[in-house]
Each structure stands twice: as C-alpha cells, then as structure tokens.
Write an enzyme that holds these catalytic residues in place. Structure first.
Site, PDB file in Angstrom:
ATOM      1  N   ASP A 108     -17.885  92.892  40.710  1.00  0.00           N
ATOM      2  CA  ASP A 108     -19.257  93.053  40.210  1.00  0.00           C
ATOM      3  C   ASP A 108     -19.786  94.346  40.842  1.00  0.00           C
ATOM      4  O   ASP A 108     -19.232  94.837  41.832  1.00  0.00           O
ATOM      5  CB  ASP A 108     -20.083  91.839  40.666  1.00  0.00           C
ATOM      6  CG  ASP A 108     -21.575  92.070  40.529  1.00  0.00           C
ATOM      7  OD1 ASP A 108     -22.015  92.411  39.411  1.00  0.00           O
ATOM      8  OD2 ASP A 108     -22.298  91.932  41.530  1.00  0.00           O
ATOM      9  N   ASP A 118     -23.800  95.603  40.998  1.00  0.00           N
ATOM     10  CA  ASP A 118     -25.079  95.531  41.707  1.00  0.00           C
ATOM     11  C   ASP A 118     -25.128  94.363  42.677  1.00  0.00           C
ATOM     12  O   ASP A 118     -24.897  93.227  42.296  1.00  0.00           O
ATOM     13  CB  ASP A 118     -26.221  95.423  40.695  1.00  0.00           C
ATOM     14  CG  ASP A 118     -26.406  96.730  39.947  1.00  0.00           C
ATOM     15  OD1 ASP A 118     -26.280  96.712  38.722  1.00  0.00           O
ATOM     16  OD2 ASP A 118     -26.625  97.772  40.589  1.00  0.00           O
ATOM     17  N   GLY A 157     -29.627  91.837  33.488  1.00  0.00           N
ATOM     18  CA  GLY A 157     -29.874  92.864  32.465  1.00  0.00           C
ATOM     19  C   GLY A 157     -31.293  93.386  32.569  1.00  0.00           C
ATOM     20  O   GLY A 157     -32.253  92.603  32.449  1.00  0.00           O
ATOM     21  N   GLU A 175     -33.431  92.736  29.389  1.00  0.00           N
ATOM     22  CA  GLU A 175     -33.730  91.297  29.285  1.00  0.00           C
ATOM     23  C   GLU A 175     -34.782  90.902  30.306  1.00  0.00           C
ATOM     24  O   GLU A 175     -35.677  90.089  30.027  1.00  0.00           O
ATOM     25  CB  GLU A 175     -32.451  90.486  29.493  1.00  0.00           C
ATOM     26  CG  GLU A 175     -31.420  90.600  28.381  1.00  0.00           C
ATOM     27  CD  GLU A 175     -30.545  91.855  28.503  1.00  0.00           C
ATOM     28  OE1 GLU A 175     -30.822  92.718  29.383  1.00  0.00           O
ATOM     29  OE2 GLU A 175     -29.619  91.997  27.685  1.00  0.00           O
ATOM     30  N   ARG A 176     -34.710  91.523  31.506  1.00  0.00           N
ATOM     31  CA  ARG A 176     -35.670  91.229  32.568  1.00  0.00           C
ATOM     32  C   ARG A 176     -37.066  91.691  32.155  1.00  0.00           C
ATOM     33  O   ARG A 176     -38.047  90.992  32.338  1.00  0.00           O
ATOM     34  CB  ARG A 176     -35.219  91.939  33.857  1.00  0.00           C
ATOM     35  CG  ARG A 176     -35.799  91.440  35.146  1.00  0.00           C
ATOM     36  CD  ARG A 176     -35.021  91.996  36.341  1.00  0.00           C
ATOM     37  NE  ARG A 176     -33.631  91.624  36.262  1.00  0.00           N
ATOM     38  CZ  ARG A 176     -32.617  92.427  36.601  1.00  0.00           C
ATOM     39  NH1 ARG A 176     -32.843  93.659  37.040  1.00  0.00           N
ATOM     40  NH2 ARG A 176     -31.378  92.015  36.495  1.00  0.00           N
ATOM     41  N   HIS A 219     -36.978 101.198  29.876  1.00  0.00           N
ATOM     42  CA  HIS A 219     -35.647 101.112  30.470  1.00  0.00           C
ATOM     43  C   HIS A 219     -34.996 102.486  30.578  1.00  0.00           C
ATOM     44  O   HIS A 219     -34.276 102.767  31.543  1.00  0.00           O
ATOM     45  CB  HIS A 219     -34.757 100.152  29.670  1.00  0.00           C
ATOM     46  CG  HIS A 219     -33.563  99.711  30.467  1.00  0.00           C
ATOM     47  ND1 HIS A 219     -32.297 100.153  30.201  1.00  0.00           N
ATOM     48  CD2 HIS A 219     -33.482  98.913  31.569  1.00  0.00           C
ATOM     49  CE1 HIS A 219     -31.458  99.615  31.102  1.00  0.00           C
ATOM     50  NE2 HIS A 219     -32.157  98.863  31.931  1.00  0.00           N
ATOM     51  N   THR A 259     -19.642  94.035  35.063  1.00  0.00           N
ATOM     52  CA  THR A 259     -21.035  94.116  35.476  1.00  0.00           C
ATOM     53  C   THR A 259     -21.988  93.982  34.288  1.00  0.00           C
ATOM     54  O   THR A 259     -21.585  94.225  33.145  1.00  0.00           O
ATOM     55  CB  THR A 259     -21.306  95.474  36.164  1.00  0.00           C
ATOM     56  OG1 THR A 259     -22.693  95.597  36.473  1.00  0.00           O
ATOM     57  CG2 THR A 259     -20.921  96.645  35.258  1.00  0.00           C
ATOM     58  N   ASN A 270     -25.300 103.733  35.241  1.00  0.00           N
ATOM     59  CA  ASN A 270     -25.567 103.324  36.632  1.00  0.00           C
ATOM     60  C   ASN A 270     -24.269 103.182  37.422  1.00  0.00           C
ATOM     61  O   ASN A 270     -24.206 103.502  38.610  1.00  0.00           O
ATOM     62  CB  ASN A 270     -26.313 101.982  36.662  1.00  0.00           C
ATOM     63  CG  ASN A 270     -27.712 102.089  36.089  1.00  0.00           C
ATOM     64  OD1 ASN A 270     -28.214 103.195  35.914  1.00  0.00           O
ATOM     65  ND2 ASN A 270     -28.315 100.961  35.779  1.00  0.00           N
TER      66      ASN A 270
HETATM   67  C1  XBP Z   1     -27.192  93.305  38.048  1.00  0.00           C
HETATM   68  C2  XBP Z   1     -28.140  93.297  36.927  1.00  0.00           C
HETATM   69  C3  XBP Z   1     -28.609  94.591  36.342  1.00  0.00           C
HETATM   70  C4  XBP Z   1     -29.377  95.407  37.384  1.00  0.00           C
HETATM   71  C5  XBP Z   1     -30.236  96.466  36.708  1.00  0.00           C
HETATM   72  O1  XBP Z   1     -25.954  93.666  37.486  1.00  0.00           O
HETATM   73  O2  XBP Z   1     -28.454  92.235  36.428  1.00  0.00           O
HETATM   74  O3  XBP Z   1     -29.474  94.263  35.270  1.00  0.00           O
HETATM   75  O4  XBP Z   1     -30.272  94.530  38.061  1.00  0.00           O
HETATM   76  O5  XBP Z   1     -29.420  97.313  35.922  1.00  0.00           O
HETATM   77  P1  XBP Z   1     -24.549  93.129  38.148  1.00  0.00           P
HETATM   78  P2  XBP Z   1     -29.791  97.554  34.352  1.00  0.00           P
HETATM   79  O6  XBP Z   1     -23.897  92.287  37.075  1.00  0.00           O
HETATM   80  O7  XBP Z   1     -23.779  94.395  38.477  1.00  0.00           O
HETATM   81  O8  XBP Z   1     -24.884  92.327  39.404  1.00  0.00           O
HETATM   82  O9  XBP Z   1     -31.257  97.879  34.317  1.00  0.00           O
HETATM   83  O10 XBP Z   1     -28.913  98.704  33.933  1.00  0.00           O
HETATM   84  O11 XBP Z   1     -29.449  96.257  33.664  1.00  0.00           O
HETATM   85 MG    MG Z   2     -24.469  91.470  41.114  1.00  0.00          MG
END
Ligand code: XBP
Ligand code: MG
Length: 238
Positions: A8, A10, A50, A53-54, A82, A122, A128
């Site tokens: 993964d 982030d 996402g 989505e957030r 975004h 991810t 990113n």
């Molecule tokens: C974590 C996420 C991402 C980041 C923000 O991704 O959910 O949405 O918080 O990045 P991971 P974006 O699966 O690597 O833990 O705004 O590009 O979604």
């Molecule tokens: Mg993560």
C-alpha cells in the site's frame, strides 16, 4: 516461500496523510470554501478511501440538499478541488514534506536480494505515487515494481478488493504466494477479501482501527525481513 510483496502507499510506505490533509485545506481556500479539515475530522474522513470520494462524502454531510457551488455543479467542484489538492500535495512531496517510513527501503532491497516480485496496490492517484517514489527512490523508481495498481486503474476503492485482485491477476500469482503490507482497516479488509495475508504497520491516523485477521501488526517495518515474513506465513499456516 513468498514470491511477491504488495505495498500500500499512503500511511504504509510513507506517513503522507498529514500532507494530504494540508493540501485539501489549501484547495478549500483556493475555492473560497470555509471548510477546514483538522486532524480529528480528517482521521474520521479517512474511513472513506479516495480523495474525491472523501470530498463527496463531506459535501453531502455539510450540504445534503446542495448540488452546486458558485454556479458550478457538485462534480465539477469536486474535480476542481481535487485537482488543486493533488497539485499542492505533489509540490509538498517534491519539497520533501514526506519520506519513506522506517524499514520500507530496507525491506524493498531485501526482497530484491531474494528475487521477490514487488507490486503496489493503492487507492491514491498515480501522480501522488510518482511524486513520492521519485523523491524517495529516484527517477527509475518504477523499475522496482512489476505491477502498480492505483486509484485510476481500480476505481472501486478499498475496502473493495478490486485493486488487490487486479494486482494478483497482473502478477499471475496466487494470493497464497504473496503478502500485502497495509496501514488501515480499509486496506486490511481489501487485502483479506482478495485472500492475502496482510502485515499492518499502523500510524497516528489508523492506530485505533480494528486489525483483526492481520498476519502481524508491527509498529513499522524496522527489522522486518523476507525471512521474517516467510516465518510468519509458515507459523500461520500450521
Ligand atoms: C489512501 C487514500 C487516498 C489518500 C489521498 O490511499 O485513501 O485517498 O488519502 O489520495 P492508500 P487521493 O490506499 O495508499 O492508503 O486524494 O489521490 O485519493
Ligand atoms: Mg494506506
């Protein structure tokens, strides 16, 4: 013996969510929105994988009946927010705002010595990933990963298993030959739904999550080697 590690991004490869949060807040200012996501609120909002989505989830919480802002429709506003946010995040990463977590590079190098295949699964945006790994591993970072599945290639976000199922399919490997490395409950549930044993390295945004079913929960990847992972897998299978 393991054939592949699936990382993964982030929260796992690097503690990026503080930089994401600050980038979201900068985007809100650019758009003239009086929104501010502080640490406690963002910790809750991270339950939605996402960035878009957030944003949609938060918009619907704040303005359940509102379908536009400043003459722009909901979707346009979210896409613009975004885009602002992603540009700000990319710049922050280029400026050195985040670095790889302890043990990540050492495990990647140990996996390469053991001729394991490496992959990324991810929900974040491709730009990113590139910004983070170009800064952390150099311009040829992509050569280290046989497969990269991301928020664009797998639009159904974690905890949906899609991103992991697509990674396994492209690797042409069975889940039993691989281990996933994650930081959150959404990530754990996505990986497990794809049949993957999963090592969890929590962080300040996810330490309170339920990690039942993880192969192991460790503070970070310091000292975690391929031999240790094989040992954990063997212990779990007896
Ligand atoms: C974590 C996420 C991402 C980041 C923000 O991704 O959910 O949405 O918080 O990045 P991971 P974006 O699966 O690597 O833990 O705004 O590009 O979604
Ligand atoms: Mg993560």
């Amino acid at each position: 013996m393991l054939k592949a590690l699936i990382f993964d991004v982030d929260g796992t490869m690097a503690d990026t969510e503080q930089a994401h949060r600050e980038a979201f807040n900068w985007a809100f200012e650019q758009e003239g929105l009086d929104w501010h996501w502080d640490q406690p609120l963002y910790t809750q909002l991270l339950e939605i994988s996402g960035g878009k989505e957030r944003l949609l989830h938060y918009w619907r919480q704040q303005y359940p009946d509102r379908l536009e802002f400043n003459g722009h429709g909901l979707r346009d506003t979210i896409d613009r927010l975004h885009a602002y946010k992603t540009a700000a995040y990319e710049q922050a990463v280029r400026d050195g705002a985040v670095s790889l977590r302890p043990g990540v590079m050492a495990l990647i190098e140990d996996a390469q010595r053991h001729a394991l295949t490496l992959a990324i699964a991810t929900t974040t945006s491709p730009v990113n990933i590139a910004a983070l790994l170009r800064t952390a591993m150099g311009p040829d970072w992509q050569l280290a990963f046989a497969v990269v599945e991301d928020g664009l290639s797998a639009p159904r976000k974690k905890p949906a298993p899609d991103v992991y199922l697509q990674t396994l399919k492209r690797l042409r490997m069975d889940a039993s030959d691989c281990v996933a490395i994650e930081d959150s409950a959404n990530g754990l549930n996505a990986a497990r739904a794809a049949g993957l044993k999963t090592v969890i390295t929590p962080n300040s945004f996810t330490a309170h999550h339920d990690f039942s079913g993880a192969l192991r929960v460790v503070p970070d990847l310091s000292g975690v080697t391929v031999d240790a992972l094989n040992q954990w897998v063997t212990e779990r299978s007896v």
